[in-house]
Design a protein around this motif. Structure first.
Motif: not given
Length: 248
Positions: A186-192, A194-208
């Motif tokens: 249900g989230f249309s607004s978000y950003r990922l 990813t750390e330099p090794h591209r193993i782990h990502s953090v997602a930040v999503a916003r409720k519009i």
């Protein structure tokens, strides 16, 4: 705000809280990470983000930023640790701790409407369908303009070692797969991030905005409604109605 500069998630929490005109409200789902491991049969994970979140709330208090934190987990020992840590930092009055199944966290939080929901180290252990339903709950519980923080681990060369040597089973998904789960949740607004090794990502999503009626009914698509309008649409379903005891 000076807090855990090596952790972009906590920097994000601090930034959101700092920009709230009133008290910022935060929910941490499965803060110890142990509830996630309970959904697989391989191993128990160690205490995780509860400590980092509590330390962040403590730092925000020093900065004069008002926050409230609600922790939900099914691991009693982890919650006891969180209580002790909150007392150590002198913020026990800012934190509510509830025991409960993290898949039904919405029952535990009641009418507590958060600005931020943080769920780290959880979705790596769940199926796609479960994740989507869980994220939809999160989206519904957030205030409009609120943020959802989560993370995931991607396929990497260490996965074989963890699975077959350490016996630590997780589901590894690509960045694209993680994005798909967030969107289906249900989230249309978000950003990922990813750390330099591209193993782990953090997602930040916003409720519009709050979900529409059709979005709320999405889970019920395909179900059969046997209400009166359906009965009335086909005369054969009305056979026998209105007869008296003589069958007239």
């Amino acid at each position: 705000v000076r807090v855990a500069c090596c952790n972009p998630t906590l920097l994000g929490i601090a930034a959101v809280a700092a920009n709230r005109p009133a008290c910022a409200r935060l929910v941490a789902v499965a803060p110890a990470g142990r509830s996630a491991a309970s959904y697989t049969t391989t191993r128990d994970t160690t205490s995780g983000s509860a400590q980092a979140v509590i330390e962040t709330i403590s730092e925000l208090k020093v900065q004069g930023i008002s926050t409230e934190l609600l922790l939900v987990d099914s691991d009693i020992s982890a919650l006891d640790y969180a209580r002790a840590l909150s007392r150590k930092h002198g913020i026990e009055k800012l934190i509510t701790i509830k025991e409960g199944d993290v898949l039904f966290f919405d029952r535990a939080i009641g009418d507590f409407r958060p600005d931020i929901i943080e769920m780290m180290g959880m979705i790596d252990y769940l199926r796609d369908t479960t994740i989507i339903l869980l994220i939809r709950k999160i989206q519904r519980c957030l205030k409009v303009g609120g943020y959802f923080f989560t993370c995931h681990i991607h396929p990497n060369i260490e996965a074989y070692f963890l699975r077959h040597v350490v016996n630590w089973e997780m589901t590894y998904r690509s960045r694209e797969a993680l994005c798909s789960l967030i969107e289906k949740g249900g989230f249309s607004s978000y950003r990922l991030f990813t750390e330099p090794h591209r193993i782990h990502s953090v997602a930040v999503a916003r409720k519009i905005a709050d979900p529409s009626l059709s979005e709320l009914m999405k889970d019920a698509c395909g179900m059969i409604d046997s209400g009166f309008p359906d009965l009335g649409s086909n005369p054969k379903h009305l056979e026998g109605f209105g007869q008296d005891s003589m069958g007239r």
